[in-house]
Design an enzyme around this catalytic site. Sequence first.
Site, PDB file in Angstrom:
ATOM      1  N   VAL B 221       0.751  -1.156   0.030  1.00  0.00           N
ATOM      2  CA  VAL B 221       0.039   0.059   0.072  1.00  0.00           C
ATOM      3  C   VAL B 221       0.898   1.298   0.049  1.00  0.00           C
ATOM      4  O   VAL B 221       1.882   1.270   0.735  1.00  0.00           O
ATOM      5  CB  VAL B 221      -0.924   0.020   1.260  1.00  0.00           C
ATOM      6  CG1 VAL B 221      -1.926  -1.073   1.216  1.00  0.00           C
ATOM      7  CG2 VAL B 221      -0.165   0.068   2.467  1.00  0.00           C
ATOM      8  N   SER B 222       0.510   2.304  -0.770  1.00  0.00           N
ATOM      9  CA  SER B 222       1.119   3.539  -0.841  1.00  0.00           C
ATOM     10  C   SER B 222       2.451   3.238  -1.378  1.00  0.00           C
ATOM     11  O   SER B 222       2.498   2.603  -2.521  1.00  0.00           O
ATOM     12  CB  SER B 222       1.199   4.399   0.590  1.00  0.00           C
ATOM     13  OG  SER B 222       1.504   5.561   0.463  1.00  0.00           O
ATOM     14  N   LEU B 223       3.582   3.458  -0.550  1.00  0.00           N
ATOM     15  CA  LEU B 223       4.951   3.544  -1.291  1.00  0.00           C
ATOM     16  C   LEU B 223       5.172   1.951  -1.296  1.00  0.00           C
ATOM     17  O   LEU B 223       5.838   1.262  -2.287  1.00  0.00           O
ATOM     18  CB  LEU B 223       5.779   4.258  -0.117  1.00  0.00           C
ATOM     19  CG  LEU B 223       7.575   3.886  -0.660  1.00  0.00           C
ATOM     20  CD1 LEU B 223       7.792   4.459  -1.952  1.00  0.00           C
ATOM     21  CD2 LEU B 223       8.636   4.535   0.314  1.00  0.00           C
ATOM     22  N   GLY B 225       3.042   0.102  -2.588  1.00  0.00           N
ATOM     23  CA  GLY B 225       2.497  -0.405  -3.912  1.00  0.00           C
ATOM     24  C   GLY B 225       3.275  -0.126  -4.955  1.00  0.00           C
ATOM     25  O   GLY B 225       3.358  -0.828  -5.948  1.00  0.00           O
TER      26      GLY B 225
END
Lengths: 357, 357
Positions: B221-223, B225
């Site tokens: 998730v986020s970075l 991802g």
Amino acid sequence: MDSTPAADERTSAAIAHWAPRFVSNGIPLHDFTVTTASVHEWSQWCARWVERGRVHEELGDQALTDGHTRSAGEHLRRAALCYHFGAFLFVEHTDEMFAAHAQAVAAYNRALPHLDPPGRRIEIPYQGSHLVGVLRVPDVPAPPPVVVMVAGLDSTKEEMGAYEEHLHQRGLATLAFDGPGQGEAQRHLPMRPDFEVPVGAVVDHLATLPEVAQRVGIYGVSLGGHYVVRATAFEPRIAACASISGSYRVADNWEGRPPMTRAAYRVRAHLASDEATARFVERLDLSGVAGRATAPLYVVAGTADRLTPHTAGIRIADEAAGPTVLDVVEGGNHVVNNMPYRYRPQVADWMNHRLRS
Amino acid sequence: MDSTPAADERTSAAIAHWAPRFVSNGIPLHDFTVTTASVHEWSQWCARWVERGRVHEELGDQALTDGHTRSAGEHLRRAALCYHFGAFLFVEHTDEMFAAHAQAVAAYNRALPHLDPPGRRIEIPYQGSHLVGVLRVPDVPAPPPVVVMVAGLDSTKEEMGAYEEHLHQRGLATLAFDGPGQGEAQRHLPMRPDFEVPVGAVVDHLATLPEVAQRVGIYGVSLGGHYVVRATAFEPRIAACASISGSYRVADNWEGRPPMTRAAYRVRAHLASDEATARFVERLDLSGVAGRATAPLYVVAGTADRLTPHTAGIRIADEAAGPTVLDVVEGGNHVVNNMPYRYRPQVADWMNHRLRS
């Protein structure tokens, strides 16, 4: 420049007061925020929540198409909750309310086989008619004790899942049902103060179900928290009772209640006037009743409850004749839905202990 | 008269933007509201969340005293989340950040044996040192496939439970770990763009664990991802990859990112200046990399993401070489945490299918 029209007073009150209940009982915060923001006057309330429910029902349809039944159960239960909250206090527009309620029931019925544990819709014989309940039994080796879940003035069996899950996690079964004046019974059966009568019918029926043990608890929220004390006082087969934010005497702060709440009593008691309703609620009174409850009792009350003063819980606990736990939550709102972690796991642990000892 | 001082700009931004993430990942709405309302300037942020965490840790202590271990796990996990969110972006006060982070780790460690499924803390050999992970294996007949959970810039393994639960419900195991620059590794191991190296160490270690199958997915998730796409491109043992709101090139909108975010990159990359940080993030770039990812990929992006433009997800999906699902969620914010129902069950179903086929 903000061109959004301000919501009317009732809608503003809803947004201010209902977020904790909606979110703690399964409405995603974003859905609460965007749906309430789209309601500019109360008359739009039900339609907006029905639209929101459709979003989740379509996700459920897609999951079923893809064979993802667990996801489908989750989406369809959320759809049912949206429809339910569209209907819950929309008592001034009964056709629309009944239509949204029917959608809640239908979506929840679609969800039931896919929930964990699965739910089964059951019909409970009751005075020549029947009451409808949802039985959920966790996958445990022996038939477990069962907890009868009692909704309040504006909640229904479809809203009880968030309370039930703590019981299921501890291996207990649940039977949530719509009593007179509630959910599926509201059109043909008016509210009745002697709630031990429908509870007795439920306990009779539980005795015919081999998947649960003959060890029955009861758990009520809001007006359900009042009903369960009364039922425990008169129904000796109840082995343990949890009462969350129940009134001692509904009439005590009658004029101080929100107009929508008073209208809901009128409609669900099948009465024609406010005067008749004010007389009716005089009978929702635990005076001389709470003291007859001898089964173990767990009472939860919130000091920031604007609907039921927490002193009602103190009075119930003081008068109850059996072993009693009184949990007054500082800052807790109605049903302490702002801090579910303050009582939902604790009540489930207590109920589990009481029904197995 | 309202005598509450207005919160400063950063705190106001926090309240406006973070509610969906905090609530979707396990902070009760009421706790978010009252804790953020008690923060009038950013310097108070961490201490207020630590105080809030203590409330839950005390509930956990009480539950342990009473022998209610399931409740204890629930309370202690919430305590860990509060401590974590106190620390997550408090990078300008590193002593306080590290202290709160240590409390998050300690509370989560206390929770682990009581979670469902239980968690086990494991140490993963890594370049003469080790990385720390939490392995959770559901109670299923045969060792299940396992999904490596990758946090982002300001999340840690303690925050991954809300994503994991959908995988556990489908019978998959999870291993959430703190990579270089994250959580327990942040003090001694700086961030590194070639995230396939720590992921390779994790997959090596998974091969030694008999309780899981040698069938490994990854979920970031986020970075995280971004990292998982890179790891999938270079680590052939990854059988399926879910990338949620990952950047394609972190440098692309560098100056447009919130100052706290840029400071977090600086601190967690162990760099001394903003200039060095701006150069460092140039290396967080999937150009020429995404096209090497041949394993099945599921990409989620939100059109209302103010941190990572959803076009990054489109670009990743376009370039990926394997079978790819692209899910662009209209109105979804960063990590689509405002509408978790739009992707968390769906990604779990997809991952389950991919790891069992």
